[in-house]
Structure formats: C-alpha cells, structure tokens
Scaffold this motif. Structure first.
Motif, short mmCIF file in Angstrom:
data_model
loop_
_atom_site.label_atom_id
_atom_site.label_comp_id
_atom_site.label_asym_id
_atom_site.label_seq_id
_atom_site.Cartn_x
_atom_site.Cartn_y
_atom_site.Cartn_z
N ARG A 165 0.82 -1.23 0.00
CA ARG A 165 0.00 0.00 0.00
C ARG A 165 0.85 1.28 0.00
O ARG A 165 0.32 2.37 0.09
CB ARG A 165 -0.92 -0.01 1.23
N LEU A 166 2.16 1.14 -0.09
CA LEU A 166 3.06 2.27 -0.01
C LEU A 166 3.66 2.57 -1.38
O LEU A 166 4.05 1.66 -2.11
CB LEU A 166 4.20 1.99 0.98
N LYS A 167 3.75 3.87 -1.69
CA LYS A 167 4.39 4.31 -2.92
C LYS A 167 5.21 5.54 -2.61
O LYS A 167 4.71 6.51 -2.05
CB LYS A 167 3.36 4.66 -3.99
N ALA A 168 6.49 5.49 -2.99
CA ALA A 168 7.40 6.61 -2.74
C ALA A 168 7.76 7.26 -4.06
O ALA A 168 8.01 6.58 -5.05
CB ALA A 168 8.66 6.13 -2.03
N THR A 169 7.77 8.61 -4.04
CA THR A 169 8.14 9.39 -5.22
C THR A 169 9.20 10.40 -4.83
O THR A 169 9.36 10.75 -3.66
CB THR A 169 6.91 10.11 -5.81
N LEU A 170 9.94 10.88 -5.86
CA LEU A 170 11.06 11.78 -5.59
C LEU A 170 11.11 12.91 -6.61
O LEU A 170 10.97 12.68 -7.82
CB LEU A 170 12.38 11.00 -5.64
N GLU A 189 12.02 17.21 -2.78
CA GLU A 189 11.21 16.51 -1.79
C GLU A 189 10.82 15.12 -2.26
O GLU A 189 10.91 14.80 -3.45
CB GLU A 189 9.97 17.32 -1.42
N SER A 190 10.39 14.34 -1.28
CA SER A 190 9.87 13.01 -1.56
C SER A 190 8.54 12.87 -0.85
O SER A 190 8.32 13.47 0.21
CB SER A 190 10.85 11.95 -1.07
N PHE A 191 7.67 12.08 -1.45
CA PHE A 191 6.38 11.79 -0.83
C PHE A 191 6.25 10.28 -0.64
O PHE A 191 6.67 9.49 -1.48
CB PHE A 191 5.23 12.29 -1.71
#
Lengths: 113, 110
Positions: free
Chosen positions: B61-66, B70-72
């Motif tokens: 359920r986790l998604k990381a963006t860059l 910043e990162s979300f």
C-alpha cells in the motif's frame, strides 16, 4: 540472508559507570558498520562508522568511543556515563561493495540514572 | 550540511483513508533518499531507496516518489498494521552517513 544482532536490549546504568554495547552481523563479509543514537522526537544521529577492522570514524565529539575488533563485530563503549548518554542506540550495516542501503539492528535502550 | 524535514509530525487516519507524507531535503549531490518504517521500541525497517528525480517505487500500500527537493510517501487504503513512524533519510554523494528527519507517526484506526 543477513542478520544483525545487538545486545543487551535494555540497560539501566548509574552515572559514572562504564558502558559496552555490542553489535554483530551475520551473512555478509566486509560490511560497513555504523552506530546511531535516537533521541525522543528527533532524528537518528550518526555517532561512528567503520569501513574495516580497526578503522573508526567519529562524527560527533562526545563521551563515547567505538571499536571494531573483528570484521562483523562493532562495539560502543564509554568509560564514564553521563545523564545525556541516555537514548536508543542503533547499530546498522551496509554492503562495502557499492549498495547504499543501511540495515538496522533491533536497538539498545540505555537509561542513565 | 544535509537537512531533512518531515511533515506532518503526526497523522491520524481512518482505515481506508489514503494520505501522503512529505520529506523535504537539501543535500549537495544526492546519492540516495531512503524511507524506513519504525515500530515502537524497534530498529528502523528499510522500505525504499530512490536515486533520482522522477523515480517511483511501490510496496503493497506504499508508494514513494522523488523530486529534486522533496519526496512523498503515499499510503493507499491504509490498514491498522500500517501504523508506525515513517523515517526519511538522505545520503550525499561523498557521505557514508544517512541524515534523518524526525519522522511522521502514522496512526490508522479501524
């Protein structure tokens, strides 16, 4: 697979007493090893890192020292603990061959009274 | 000196209520940005490494963006077991150390 161990899990020590925390890594060779301290509500702070036996770099001048007597063993020590040494101490390792991820042990909760 | 700021400090979600965590950073030459999950009284558990702007990674359920600043970390339809403190860290090109933010504590109610 790789495993990292730390002991003890918890420790309560009087001010002025010595300290020895141990960290060992299994399943890898020539790891980079790290000691971090985590204070409540604050980020992890790097204390020491080591890229090989007997090679120690200190990030923050303080009451603590580190040693690496064997390839996969990292020890954090103090001759005389201060109240300010209380915290959660974490050992971590990373591959010495380019990969950047650091993997953490279970930690030691140190309370200095 | 590398700096990492995470927001919000705490996030309370209802089960199934998607949300995002923010990690703002400054570093002179990014080697990697890392997300970890930490449960109370335990060591951080590695989740993701992001290396360059535009990169995305997913795990359950986790998604990381860059981006360059910043990162979300997006949590989609969270479950109570997603409750934890999520830590963001950066490593500079010439550094061994990771510079950590203070973390975002996520609580998911059933």
């Amino acid at each position: 697979s790789q495993t990292i161990h730390q002991w003890p899990a918890t420790l309560v020590q009087p001010v002025g007493s010595p300290l020895s925390l141990e960290c060992t890594v299994e399943g890898t060779s020539n790891p980079n090893l790290y000691w971090y301290r985590q204070a409540a509500g604050r980020g992890l702070q790097l204390l020491f890192y080591s890229v090989g036996i007997g090679q120690i770099s200190s990030e923050v001048p303080q009451n603590l020292s580190a040693s690496r007597p064997q390839d996969r063993q990292f020890i954090l020590s103090s001759k005389k603990l201060l109240l300010s040494d209380s915290g959660f101490y974490l050992c971590a390792w990373s591959s010495g061959t380019g990969a950047v991820e650091q993997f953490f042990g279970p930690g030691t909760r140190l309370t200095v009274l | 000196e590398d700096q990492v700021t995470q927001s919000p400090e705490a996030l309370r979600l209802q089960e199934g209520e998607s949300s995002s965590l923010n990690c703002s950073y400054t570093v002179s030459g990014l080697r990697g940005l890392f997300w970890y999950r930490q449960d109370p009284g335990k060591g951080p558990e590695f989740l993701f490494t992001l290396y360059s702007a535009g990169e995305e990674k997913e795990k359950e359920r986790l998604k990381a963006t860059l981006t360059k600043k910043e990162s979300f970390l997006h949590i989609t339809a969270p479950k109570p077991e997603d409750s934890a403190t999520y830590l963001c860290a950066v490593q500079g090109i010439n550094d061994y150390k990771l510079s950590f933010g203070a973390g975002t504590t996520v609580t998911v109610r059933a």
